[in-house]
Scaffold this active site. Structure first.
Site, short mmCIF file in Angstrom:
data_model
loop_
_atom_site.label_atom_id
_atom_site.label_comp_id
_atom_site.label_asym_id
_atom_site.label_seq_id
_atom_site.Cartn_x
_atom_site.Cartn_y
_atom_site.Cartn_z
N THR A 1 0.91 -1.12 -0.08
CA THR A 1 0.03 -0.06 -0.09
C THR A 1 0.91 1.28 -0.04
O THR A 1 2.01 1.00 0.12
CB THR A 1 -0.97 -0.01 0.99
OG1 THR A 1 -1.77 0.99 1.10
CG2 THR A 1 -0.14 0.46 2.44
N GLY B 1 0.57 6.17 -6.98
CA GLY B 1 -0.44 4.98 -7.48
C GLY B 1 -0.18 5.00 -8.94
O GLY B 1 -0.49 3.95 -9.46
N CYS C 1 3.50 2.73 -8.44
CA CYS C 1 3.74 1.49 -7.69
C CYS C 1 2.46 0.51 -7.87
O CYS C 1 1.30 0.93 -7.84
CB CYS C 1 3.69 1.75 -6.09
SG CYS C 1 3.61 0.27 -5.23
N THR D 1 -0.44 -0.06 -5.37
CA THR D 1 -1.37 1.23 -5.00
C THR D 1 -2.17 1.53 -5.94
O THR D 1 -1.74 1.79 -7.28
CB THR D 1 -0.06 2.52 -4.56
OG1 THR D 1 0.63 2.00 -3.73
CG2 THR D 1 -0.88 3.51 -4.23
#
EC number: 3.4.25.2
Length: 176
Positions: free
Chosen positions: A2, A157, A160, A163
């Site tokens: 995350t 986001g 990754c 994410t």
């Protein structure tokens, strides 16, 4: 994993996280809430790591906040002690980011309580990307803490794979 990012600037502290829950290489859920308010809304906490582990740690941390009348640092130190010494807790794999009006801290299962420089926290698989983005924005713009956190999560986001772009953001005003 995350991405959780927390930014402290001028009159606010903001913490945000993405919503992706992965199991191996499969996305299991896209709208998890990894950032929440604790202690009557006076503390913001976010987690990176196993979801079940995080719920256990949130409960333990909130109990420590109650026990120490909302003293964030004291509650964090006591949770870290428990986490390091309790056999069941030692197996938990997660990191906690916590913040209130006065401090921002990272709590680890090794018993570490870290107050980062510049009031900037970034944890999880997308943490390095979010940290780099947030630091650049802190040093080169006049954006607010919540605007920086939002943009840092967006950038993480994009980079990754663990994410996503479904974000939760909590903001605490800091009164002088």
């Amino acid at each position: 994993m995350t991405t959780i990012v927390s930014v402290r600037r001028e009159n606010e502290v903001a913490m945000g996280g993405d919503g992706q829950v992965s199991l191996g290489n499969t996305v299991m859920k896209g709208n998890a809430r990894k950032v929440r308010r604790l202690y009557n809304g006076q503390v913001i906490a976010g987690f990176a790591g196993g979801t079940a582990d995080a719920f256990t740690l949130f409960e333990r941390f909130e109990a420590q906040l109650e026990k120490h009348q909302g003293n964030l640092t004291r509650a964090a130190v006591e949770l870290a002690k428990d986490w390091r010494t309790d056999r069941a807790l030692r197996k938990l794999e997660a990191l906690l980011a916590v913040a209130d009006k006065t401090a921002s801290l990272i709590i680890t299962g090794n018993g570490d309580v870290i107050e980062p420089e510049q009031g900037l926290i970034a944890i999880g698989s997308g943490g390095p990307f979010a940290q780099a983005a947030a630091r650049a924005l802190l040093e080169n713009t006049e954006l607010s803490a919540h605007e920086i956190a939002e943009k840092a999560l967006e950038i993480a986001g994009d980079i990754c794979i663990y994410t996503n772009q479904n974000r939760t953001l909590e903001v605490l005003p800091i009164k002088d």
